[in-house]
Design a protein around this motif. Sequence first.
Motif, PDB file in Angstrom:
ATOM      1  N   GLN A   1       0.722  -1.399   0.027  1.00  0.00           N
ATOM      2  CA  GLN A   1       0.244   0.108  -0.001  1.00  0.00           C
ATOM      3  C   GLN A   1       1.094   1.078  -0.163  1.00  0.00           C
ATOM      4  OE1 GLN A   1      -0.338  -1.620   3.468  1.00  0.00           O
ATOM      5  NE2 GLN A   1      -1.324  -3.290   2.493  1.00  0.00           N
ATOM      6  N   GLU A   2       1.907   1.263   0.958  1.00  0.00           N
ATOM      7  CA  GLU A   2       3.086   2.388   0.842  1.00  0.00           C
ATOM      8  C   GLU A   2       3.286   2.642  -0.512  1.00  0.00           C
ATOM      9  OE1 GLU A   2       5.543   2.398   4.224  1.00  0.00           O
ATOM     10  OE2 GLU A   2       6.771   3.623   2.985  1.00  0.00           O
TER      11      GLU A   2
ATOM     12  N   MET B   1       0.661   4.183  -2.568  1.00  0.00           N
ATOM     13  CA  MET B   1       0.284   5.819  -2.117  1.00  0.00           C
ATOM     14  C   MET B   1       1.444   6.633  -2.586  1.00  0.00           C
ATOM     15  SD  MET B   1      -1.741   5.353   1.274  1.00  0.00           S
ATOM     16  CE  MET B   1      -0.780   4.296   2.345  1.00  0.00           C
ATOM     17  N   THR B   2       2.625   6.349  -2.433  1.00  0.00           N
ATOM     18  CA  THR B   2       3.616   7.308  -2.903  1.00  0.00           C
ATOM     19  C   THR B   2       3.764   7.460  -4.581  1.00  0.00           C
ATOM     20  OG1 THR B   2       5.175   5.386  -2.766  1.00  0.00           O
ATOM     21  CG2 THR B   2       5.159   6.848  -0.796  1.00  0.00           C
TER      22      THR B   2
ATOM     23  N   PRO C   1      -4.887   9.059  -3.591  1.00  0.00           N
ATOM     24  CA  PRO C   1      -4.359   8.210  -2.532  1.00  0.00           C
ATOM     25  C   PRO C   1      -4.600   9.008  -1.298  1.00  0.00           C
ATOM     26  CG  PRO C   1      -2.638   8.508  -3.979  1.00  0.00           C
ATOM     27  CD  PRO C   1      -3.807   9.297  -4.651  1.00  0.00           C
ATOM     28  N   GLY C   2      -4.534  10.345  -1.064  1.00  0.00           N
ATOM     29  CA  GLY C   2      -5.081  10.956   0.263  1.00  0.00           C
ATOM     30  C   GLY C   2      -6.415  10.804   0.542  1.00  0.00           C
TER      31      GLY C   2
ATOM     32  N   TYR D   1      -7.214   7.241   1.794  1.00  0.00           N
ATOM     33  CA  TYR D   1      -6.631   6.963   3.302  1.00  0.00           C
ATOM     34  C   TYR D   1      -7.252   7.727   4.371  1.00  0.00           C
ATOM     35  CZ  TYR D   1      -2.952   6.507   6.616  1.00  0.00           C
ATOM     36  OH  TYR D   1      -2.574   5.901   7.914  1.00  0.00           O
TER      37      TYR D   1
ATOM     38  N   GLY E   1      -3.336   0.758   5.098  1.00  0.00           N
ATOM     39  CA  GLY E   1      -2.750   1.304   6.286  1.00  0.00           C
ATOM     40  C   GLY E   1      -3.702   0.605   7.417  1.00  0.00           C
TER      41      GLY E   1
ATOM     42  N   PHE F   1       3.429  11.297  -0.144  1.00  0.00           N
ATOM     43  CA  PHE F   1       2.401  10.860   1.094  1.00  0.00           C
ATOM     44  C   PHE F   1       2.415   9.361   1.272  1.00  0.00           C
ATOM     45  CE2 PHE F   1      -1.983   9.194   1.794  1.00  0.00           C
ATOM     46  CZ  PHE F   1      -2.223  10.104   3.097  1.00  0.00           C
ATOM     47  N   THR F   2       2.870   8.733   2.383  1.00  0.00           N
ATOM     48  CA  THR F   2       2.759   7.321   2.491  1.00  0.00           C
ATOM     49  C   THR F   2       1.959   6.909   3.502  1.00  0.00           C
ATOM     50  OG1 THR F   2       4.207   7.347   4.441  1.00  0.00           O
ATOM     51  CG2 THR F   2       5.387   7.557   2.505  1.00  0.00           C
TER      52      THR F   2
END
Lengths: 265, 380, 380, 366, 304
Positions: free
Chosen positions: B197-198, B201-202, B221-222, B225, B238, C313-314
């Motif tokens: 997932q990281e 997202m990045t 992504p933001g 999340y 997350g 953003f992670t």
Amino acid sequence: MAWIRRHLLAIVAFLVLFYMLLPNMVVILFSFNKPNGRYNYQWTQFSLDAWTNPCGAPGMCPALGLSLQIGLIASIVATILGTAVAFALGRYRFKGRAGTNLLIFMPMATPEVVMGSSLLTLFIALGIPTGRTTILIAHIMFCLSFVVVTVKARIASLDPRLEQAAADLFANEYQTFTKVTLPLVAPGIAAGALLSFSLSFDDYIITNFNASPASVTFPMFVWGAAQRGTPVQINVIGTVMFLASLAIVGVAQLVNARRSRVKVA
Amino acid sequence: MATESSGDLRLIDITKRYETFTAVDNLSLVIPQGSFFALLGPSGCGKTTTLRMVAGLEQPTVGRILIGDRDITDTKAYQRNVNTVFQSYALFPHLSILDNVTFGLRRRGVSDYKAKAMEALELVQLAHIAKKKPAQLSGGMQQRVALARAIVNRPDVLLLDEPLGALDLKLRRQMQIELKRIQSEVGITFVHVTHDQEEAMTMADTIAVMNAGRLEQVGDPGVLYENPATTFVANFLGQSNLLKAEVVGTPGELADLDVHGTKLRLPTPRLVEGVQTMWLGVRPEKLRLVNGDGTGVEDGLNSLTGTVTDASFTGLATNYLVRLPWGQELAVVQQNDGMPRASVGTSVTLAWAPEHSFALDSRQDAHAGAQDQADDTGAA
Amino acid sequence: MATESSGDLRLIDITKRYETFTAVDNLSLVIPQGSFFALLGPSGCGKTTTLRMVAGLEQPTVGRILIGDRDITDTKAYQRNVNTVFQSYALFPHLSILDNVTFGLRRRGVSDYKAKAMEALELVQLAHIAKKKPAQLSGGMQQRVALARAIVNRPDVLLLDEPLGALDLKLRRQMQIELKRIQSEVGITFVHVTHDQEEAMTMADTIAVMNAGRLEQVGDPGVLYENPATTFVANFLGQSNLLKAEVVGTPGELADLDVHGTKLRLPTPRLVEGVQTMWLGVRPEKLRLVNGDGTGVEDGLNSLTGTVTDASFTGLATNYLVRLPWGQELAVVQQNDGMPRASVGTSVTLAWAPEHSFALDSRQDAHAGAQDQADDTGAA
Amino acid sequence: GSKGRAAAGGGTPTAKAAPTDMSEQDKVVNWSNWPEYIDVNDKNQTHPSIDAFTKQTGIKVNYTEDYNDNDEFYAKVRPLLAAGKDTGRDVWVSTDWMASRLIRLGYAQKLDLANIPNHGNVEDSLANVPWDPGRLYTLPWQSGFAGIAWNPKATGGKKVESVDQLLTDPALKGKVTLLTEMRDTVGLVLMAMGKKLASFTDADFDAAMAELQKAKDAGQIKGFTGNDYTKPLAAGDTAACFAWTGDVVQLKADNPNLGYALPSTGYTLWSDNFVIPALAQHKKNAERLINYYYDPKVMAMVVDYVNYIAPVKGAKEFLVKQDPSVAQNPLIFPSPDVLAHSQVFKGLDPVTETKYNKKFQALISG
Amino acid sequence: MAEIGALAAASEHHKPARRGRWTPYLLLVPGLLWLVIFFVLPTLSLASQSLQTGSVDTGYTMTWNWQTYTEALSLYWPQFLRSLFYAGSATVLALLAGYPLAYFMAQRAGKWKNLLLVAVIAPFFTSFLIRTLAWQIILNNDGIVSTVARKIHFTDLLQFLHLTQTNQLMASPFAVICGLTYNFLPFMILPLYANLERLDARLVEAAGDLYASPVQAFRRVIWPLSLPGVVAGTLLTFIPAAGDYINSRLLGSTQTVMIGQVIDGQFLQVLDYPTAAALSFLLMLTIVVLVALYVRRSGTEELV
Ligand SMILES: Nc1ncnc2c1ncn2[C@@H]1O[C@H](COP(=O)(O)OP(=O)(O)OP(=O)(O)O)[C@@H](O)[C@H]1O
Ligand SMILES: Nc1ncnc2c1ncn2[C@@H]1O[C@H](COP(=O)(O)OP(=O)(O)OP(=O)(O)O)[C@@H](O)[C@H]1O
Ligand SMILES: NCCCCNCCCN
Ligand SMILES: [Mg+2]
Ligand SMILES: [Mg+2]
């Protein structure tokens, strides 16, 4: 003593290897013999006679030629037929797979006398005279299974994703086959062909059933010669074959080794 | 011949059924041209199947696939202007690196294939090993060759199926940066499948989370999340702490919720419509650890009091578990920025801003997505 | 027969040379009985070799190995009361799970081997699949079987060689917790080799960092992290920002340093003795992002001003790169705790407390340990 | 049902001639013979008599020593003969009974006596055999005896002169070979049992077989061989064996210690005969070859080397002139006394032959 | 050529894809037709021949004469059993000799591995008849080997074991078994090698780590894991050895006649085709049954 215990495995391995190579040593040694009389069984005197006149034994070189010819044709045909079967088995699902596998396995599980004699029975029943053709038919038959098994194993170890990658990279079915599948299966095919050649070239039992007096193969010649005194030239051929195979197998191994060394790196 | 027409990639009502099993279930997606799109989801959820349908390696049972206005559903794989970077790289072992990279170009009869291939190899910084065979390269290098081999064709869409899955942590981070750089340089649409997932997202402009063949949520992504639409997304992307909450009133901008007797608040627009009982969600890093007596809690913040049951130092941060009076344990992450740490056994207050929490329908399973990936009771 | 005597594991001046290569170089270590000890280091630094010498699978060229008072250097592997969990698990594929676990017990003629094995399987929560074959299990399950197979023998020392290396992220985290739990339950000395620093820090009581066959530093995870003794440890264990600093004075508790013209401070005891020029190190999470004009910086903090060049953003946190006036980029991590984020291009001030930085001898390579692991330009 | 039927099935025992005889176009003749059955120049392993023939006639002789055993050779060529195919041979040398069978089955061609003017040189005693009256199909090549040979190196210096000793002497255990040639092996045993080869009964045959079986079961007998007994005998792997006279004399040239005995109880006398098979491509050349060897001078040359009994009148005279020492050789010049102790195996009708063969084959191949 | 070992590895990992409905059949037809015509048909023809009566010179008719079988068996059962015994002994000996060599090559030989492999494969390409004839020279009565064997009373041991009846090595069961072992050793070694090469050395270490002594590690781990190779090797050795007659002809005596020799003689010398056919058929049947039982027992069905 401790040294022996530590290296026991290596010692045993080398003894076995010695056992395997001993006859070859004898063959090589006696190719330089000058026998006393017609029998080459006792070391008499060093001589290069046989080496300088390898075809001096009447009938041997034609027999050798015939064996090479049959070996070549048989291995080519068996390799083509066998490779096709291997692809069908390795690449497709179809009715009758189990039966096909059994049919492929059976010739390998049948002793040579049985195969040779049954083929002869068939040829007799059909009134087909034995000779070069019948030998070829027989050789192709018994080489076929070995080719199928060898090539099939190679196909099974082939990553199907490579073919998908080819399709993904704009290769149509034909191009995928010629550019990716075939080159990757090639070592298996080559191994199958080589195995076929050696099986064909070396066969005596099946051949003897299906040969005619006019078609004497090298093993038949050796067998016949064994009855009336083997000419030294046979040892010359034996030596050449041994050295040639050492060279061929050696080169093949080297190529392979280079490949796998690279893989390990 | 693939046409040069390009445009957004559109999947319309795609379903893929295998004998008895539905791997992809009525999926619709639009992936804008030139975007970096990530497809995320647990193992077996249908990500690879979706990609394979786009690549043409699999036929959808139902539905259409379009690039721009061109319907490619019935086009063969080798006729699609789409390329794939396989997780296993699938480099041709019998061909040199250069021949691997020229493979696609030559199939399409591109004339200056060699120059183009060298250019692509330069892009991935491997021009110097063009003559080697794949087996001579390390995993990371093979990865980059696979990328060059696909990119050199300038496809309309580049599909990446867990391309970094086999690399180790540090190498993986490095390749992520590389990938991102290359994508912005060449401007091709990337569809990137990953478990990480990281990573998603990045790297991605847009993330789609899949579950059991269906789409759970698509977005920035933001947004995904901070405002997950389902418990699955909340847990899968997350970690989330989900508290059972009862709406007791909506006096204004903030709604009042009752969580096991404690009053907590949440921006009213975030309430799930038509539902009284819901999950109040808050991310571990949004929780601030304050003294046990709650004295340090600023006004307007939500707060709960509990006992630290575990603290583990990870270098960058410390992960805590805090047990609430009703037995639930909340995960808390505190960056090791020099603030004093709480130790196991001490009583603490957890505080967070109402706008840092979200609400989900409580009929959804609070653990969806959490176990999912870690579930290994079945055979591998 | 292994004896039941136990005690600390001691490696005394161990060296292991292969033909031309020295894999382990004069290593001495004491690993207290019952501790969870982690061995960390880049690939090829000799971790596995060290473990193998303890297991008896390799003979040290020089040096002795002791458990308690018993010198086991010349004992054969199968006579040592030491067991290993291999990275590849090395489960016997032809034996059932149960037979795998009873293997060691039966070799030692333990009579109630079955009961003991079932107990061990229960410990790893796999009693229900005792009859299956390894190939039928997922990676995580195989991992746990390997653990059970080793633990059931109650060895003096359990060696774990990257036991979690093959697992995916989430499963890995879960197994870490499991391992830790099991260790504290059985109380056996664990020597754990890993590539994953976070894993080492969360799990171990003591960490040893190895580099090129030698020990770099041994100690408590927090101490190693906050006060690395070498640039190698500083970079290898997490990320460090290293600033070239000149000592300009030691007026009191805090020493004054000149960093590219800016005055920064560091607790005087932390200075490297006898060295004028040093690396001033600070961890990314210790840096606080403040407004560009530096107005929010509390008194007594160090501060530097620069421009944000990257922000990613992670989820849990956002990673920033901040370029300082002299071109150096600092890594900054900010937990996404709801504070406003800085965007790329803005000017920011970075602030940190002097006691959150450390100093290293500037003759050491500032990049040691940083590239080390990511270097893949050679063949793997 | 099988179609493996003999050409004789129809009852016309006339062998087919090749549609066209290739003798004139194709100056070759293909000859299959037993090993050690022709003159050899020991220096270069050539056959002087053959070379002289080629020189004289321009006909090349493909000489092959692939006739090791009558049955084995017959089995080799029979499928071809039965199928009406050329065997690839123009002439070969078969023992009496086999030649008789070949004529009976129509596998042997009648000789064109016009091509064999020397035909009349055949020894009178051999000019009329019951199975080929007037010698219209065959002419003898050599005659000889089957007796016992031994290698003193392997017998420990012992002589082996009787069949009984051969079959029972423990010193020879496992080092004895007998012939696959039923008439020689059984014949020698029958004579040792005091039977007459011209008149023995089925019961006598069975008794002889029992004798052999006993020796075999006792491990006395290493093997049954065709003409290939010679190599192990010379090498000393075989201590003693049944052997054909001339062979042993030839072997003695290299290995003078070899011993040879004609058992006092009696020994077989046989002839091997030129046969021209059906469909032979070079019949005329074959007949020229036969004619050539029926020149007493040529035959003398062969006999001088092979040490068998020449069937050609006048050969002996030449030989005596050439090499007087051979005149003393009882094998080449058997005295009447020697001849008197030899016996000829009686002719067998096909049914009896099959019956005996089956029993004998069970013995040797089991 | 180590691909012979493929026999051991021939289990199917990848499920074959389903493509083109007719393609597989097109690929199969030529090869299978060949086998049907020249293997299946002859086998049937053989079966039929075995039930006919008549003679070569008068022709044969089908009479369902099962008696041929009982007669053949009652006459030749000793040769039958002998063949199985010799082939079995040779197989066991080849396994005993081949396993250490294969293991050494696969796991210990390091950089010599390829050289050793070449040494094992090369004789395979040299006419086996020539090599078997060489054994005649090696085992020759006056040879060094025989002399030494007599001196160390090895021949007495063989005599005690009924592996020779005299004080010589040649023309004895010993020589035949020795020749069979020798001739089929590569067929044993190559599958074993192919299998052992894939053996994960870490498993052996794991066994040591779990208190298994080297002997126990072999018995509990190496051996069971190499079973597929063992099965492939033993089959490839046993099957041809059981039908072989070259070795018994060239190295044996009347006391060592094997069934292949009988069949050969019946076909090529006696011309008793029904008996020959019946014996062939019995041999094939025996081997197929033995192989099936063996493969089932060793639990490696996927092998074929
Ligand atoms: N050929 C097939 N036949 C039957 N089922 C299949 C087939 N291919 C895939 N599946 C099933 O479809 C489902 C989705 O598979 P897919 O490979 O797309 O998952 P994924 O999301 O890529 O998983 P992973 O993350 O593990 O790669 C799985 O349950 C799989 O078992
Ligand atoms: N048998 C051997 N012969 C020669 N060199 C060896 C041998 N075994 C290991 N080495 C070398 O010793 C060094 C240390 O190896 P080791 O396996 O201990 O590293 P490691 O720290 O475990 O690395 P990794 O993290 O990659 O597992 C390596 O450079 C390796 O190449
Ligand atoms: N070396 C020539 C031997 C010829 C033997 N002929 C066989 C006669 C059988 N009675
Ligand atoms: Mg997938
Ligand atoms: Mg390691």
